[in-house]
Write a protein that holds these residues in place. Structure first.
Motif, PDB file in Angstrom:
ATOM      1  N   GLN A 169      26.762  39.276  44.422  1.00 19.46           N
ATOM      2  CA  GLN A 169      27.589  38.213  44.644  1.00 19.46           C
ATOM      3  C   GLN A 169      27.507  37.629  46.097  1.00 19.46           C
ATOM      4  O   GLN A 169      28.353  36.885  46.511  1.00 19.46           O
ATOM      5  CB  GLN A 169      28.924  38.610  44.230  1.00 19.46           C
ATOM      6  CG  GLN A 169      29.161  39.274  42.981  1.00 19.46           C
ATOM      7  CD  GLN A 169      28.456  38.285  42.027  1.00 19.46           C
ATOM      8  OE1 GLN A 169      28.693  37.297  41.975  1.00 19.46           O
ATOM      9  NE2 GLN A 169      27.695  38.958  41.254  1.00 19.46           N
ATOM     10  N   LYS A 172      28.476  34.377  48.194  1.00 17.88           N
ATOM     11  CA  LYS A 172      29.354  33.498  47.436  1.00 17.88           C
ATOM     12  C   LYS A 172      30.454  33.391  48.253  1.00 17.88           C
ATOM     13  O   LYS A 172      30.918  34.116  49.193  1.00 17.88           O
ATOM     14  CB  LYS A 172      29.854  33.970  45.872  1.00 17.88           C
ATOM     15  CG  LYS A 172      28.582  34.154  45.218  1.00 17.88           C
ATOM     16  CD  LYS A 172      29.133  34.334  43.773  1.00 17.88           C
ATOM     17  CE  LYS A 172      27.606  34.303  42.715  1.00 17.88           C
ATOM     18  NZ  LYS A 172      28.100  34.505  41.367  1.00 17.88           N
ATOM     19  N   GLY A 180      35.877  34.989  39.985  1.00 14.21           N
ATOM     20  CA  GLY A 180      34.556  34.558  39.539  1.00 14.21           C
ATOM     21  C   GLY A 180      34.483  33.447  38.470  1.00 14.21           C
ATOM     22  O   GLY A 180      35.301  32.835  38.060  1.00 14.21           O
ATOM     23  N   PRO A 181      33.310  33.187  38.246  1.00 17.67           N
ATOM     24  CA  PRO A 181      31.984  33.848  38.495  1.00 17.67           C
ATOM     25  C   PRO A 181      31.466  33.209  39.956  1.00 17.67           C
ATOM     26  O   PRO A 181      30.539  33.714  40.595  1.00 17.67           O
ATOM     27  CB  PRO A 181      31.115  33.661  37.519  1.00 17.67           C
ATOM     28  CG  PRO A 181      31.546  32.059  36.968  1.00 17.67           C
ATOM     29  CD  PRO A 181      33.126  32.106  37.101  1.00 17.67           C
ATOM     30  N   TYR A 182      32.176  32.020  40.335  1.00 15.35           N
ATOM     31  CA  TYR A 182      31.685  31.562  41.678  1.00 15.35           C
ATOM     32  C   TYR A 182      32.262  31.843  43.009  1.00 15.35           C
ATOM     33  O   TYR A 182      31.746  31.643  44.010  1.00 15.35           O
ATOM     34  CB  TYR A 182      31.749  29.904  41.590  1.00 15.35           C
ATOM     35  CG  TYR A 182      30.686  29.556  40.232  1.00 15.35           C
ATOM     36  CD1 TYR A 182      29.314  29.710  40.282  1.00 15.35           C
ATOM     37  CD2 TYR A 182      31.427  28.983  39.123  1.00 15.35           C
ATOM     38  CE1 TYR A 182      28.990  29.116  38.947  1.00 15.35           C
ATOM     39  CE2 TYR A 182      30.748  28.479  37.985  1.00 15.35           C
ATOM     40  CZ  TYR A 182      29.420  28.769  37.860  1.00 15.35           C
ATOM     41  OH  TYR A 182      28.967  28.321  36.687  1.00 15.35           O
ATOM     42  N   SER A 183      33.353  32.399  42.834  1.00 14.57           N
ATOM     43  CA  SER A 183      34.139  32.642  44.095  1.00 14.57           C
ATOM     44  C   SER A 183      35.132  34.058  43.861  1.00 14.57           C
ATOM     45  O   SER A 183      35.437  33.886  42.396  1.00 14.57           O
ATOM     46  CB  SER A 183      35.063  31.474  44.648  1.00 14.57           C
ATOM     47  OG  SER A 183      36.011  31.012  43.646  1.00 14.57           O
ATOM     48  N   PHE A 184      35.376  34.722  44.662  1.00 11.85           N
ATOM     49  CA  PHE A 184      36.149  35.786  44.515  1.00 11.85           C
ATOM     50  C   PHE A 184      37.263  36.101  45.796  1.00 11.85           C
ATOM     51  O   PHE A 184      36.983  35.716  47.000  1.00 11.85           O
ATOM     52  CB  PHE A 184      35.313  37.212  44.229  1.00 11.85           C
ATOM     53  CG  PHE A 184      34.470  37.139  43.235  1.00 11.85           C
ATOM     54  CD1 PHE A 184      34.717  37.825  41.978  1.00 11.85           C
ATOM     55  CD2 PHE A 184      33.103  36.601  43.242  1.00 11.85           C
ATOM     56  CE1 PHE A 184      33.769  37.657  40.705  1.00 11.85           C
ATOM     57  CE2 PHE A 184      32.398  36.435  42.301  1.00 11.85           C
ATOM     58  CZ  PHE A 184      32.550  37.038  41.151  1.00 11.85           C
ATOM     59  N   LEU A 189      36.614  40.759  43.302  1.00 15.64           N
ATOM     60  CA  LEU A 189      35.318  41.209  43.122  1.00 15.64           C
ATOM     61  C   LEU A 189      35.155  42.620  42.632  1.00 15.64           C
ATOM     62  O   LEU A 189      34.369  42.989  41.893  1.00 15.64           O
ATOM     63  CB  LEU A 189      34.556  41.127  44.672  1.00 15.64           C
ATOM     64  CG  LEU A 189      33.309  41.668  44.702  1.00 15.64           C
ATOM     65  CD1 LEU A 189      32.191  40.787  43.718  1.00 15.64           C
ATOM     66  CD2 LEU A 189      32.949  41.669  46.236  1.00 15.64           C
TER      67      LEU A 189
END
Length: 273
Positions: A169, A172, A180-184, A189
């Motif tokens: 990850q 990102k 998620g899945p594209y930002s946390f 996370l």
């Protein structure tokens, strides 16, 4: 004129009442004997010539003697009372001084004991601070020696799944509340990484910082949860990936990164696996 006017009035030294009484008795006896002898020797044919015997006046100032004796006794009694009172006061003064001295000694000993206890507590506090500083310095030194080119120690089993997911990850975006899945965000996370190992974690960092068991920062293993702030009130979490490094969603400026522990030393760690 009195028949005793020819006797000089000279005051003699006072005598005791008993001595004066004895002398008066002796004088009376002598005078009685003389009177009887004179009567017996007088002839009936001869005219009797009256003879006047002057009785000596005994200057017996008994009242003055008694008064003087009473006065002397009273004075002696008063003097004895004063002496007794002075002795009593002296004894009380000695007793009071001894009590004050004992109390002063006890107070001094108590103050000395409190001073020693405080000094000992201060010494221990200084020693503890020195120990913590030394441990932190050792940790930072170890972390600094492992730069970003250091190869992380391989993780095993479920821990490997956590570490591999976290590293995948990196790069990102960081978004508060992201899972998620594209930002946390930081706790999103960690929660997602542990899900890869089949472990369900709470959503927020405060709760994640209390899961599992506490582990020393000098005995970390890949997959351990790192936290910043007090346990139970942590404001940030990340995942230790080995080799003195961690992966975490730091902030919106950096996103998800892999950093050395010296970059931002954590407060503590928890081991869930």
């Amino acid at each position: 004129m009195s028949h005793t006017a020819h006797i000089p009035s000279h005051r003699k030294p006072r005598r005791s009442a008993s001595k004066l009484a004895v002398r008066a008795g002796v004088a009376g006896g002598v005078l009685s004997t003389l009177a009887m002898a004179g009567t017996a020797s007088a002839s009936p044919s001869e005219p009797v010539t009256e003879t006047t015997l002057e009785m000596p006046v005994l200057n017996l100032d008994l009242a003055a003697d008694v008064s003087s004796a009473v006065t002397t006794a009273a004075e002696n009694t008063a003097a004895a009372a004063v002496t007794g009172e002075l002795r009593s006061q002296e004894e009380q003064a000695r007793t009071g001084a001894a009590a004050e001295a004992k109390k002063a000694k006890e107070d001094a000993e108590k103050a000395d004991a409190e001073k020693k206890a405080k000094e000992e507590a201060d010494r221990k506090a200084v020693a503890e601070r020195a120990t913590r500083s030394s441990a932190r310095g050792s940790l930072q030194s170890t972390a600094a020696s492992n730069d970003e080119d250091t190869v992380a120690a391989p993780a095993a089993g479920s821990a490997a799944a956590i570490v591999n997911f976290a590293r995948a990850q990196v790069g990102k975006a960081y978004i508060s509340g992201g899972t998620g899945p594209y930002s946390f965000d930081c706790s999103g996370l960690v929660q997602a990484a542990y899900r890869q190992a089949g472990v369900s974690l709470p959503r927020v960092s405060q709760d994640q910082s209390t899961r599992g068991s506490a582990v020393s920062l000098s005995a970390l293993q890949p997959g351990d949860i790192l936290y910043w702030g007090p346990s139970g009130s942590a404001y940030h979490v990340a995942i230790y990936v080995g080799g003195g490094k961690f992966v975490g969603a730091q902030n919106s400026g950096t996103g998800i990164v892999e950093r050395s522990l010296s970059y931002d030393p954590p407060t503590g760690a928890r081991r869930v696996l």
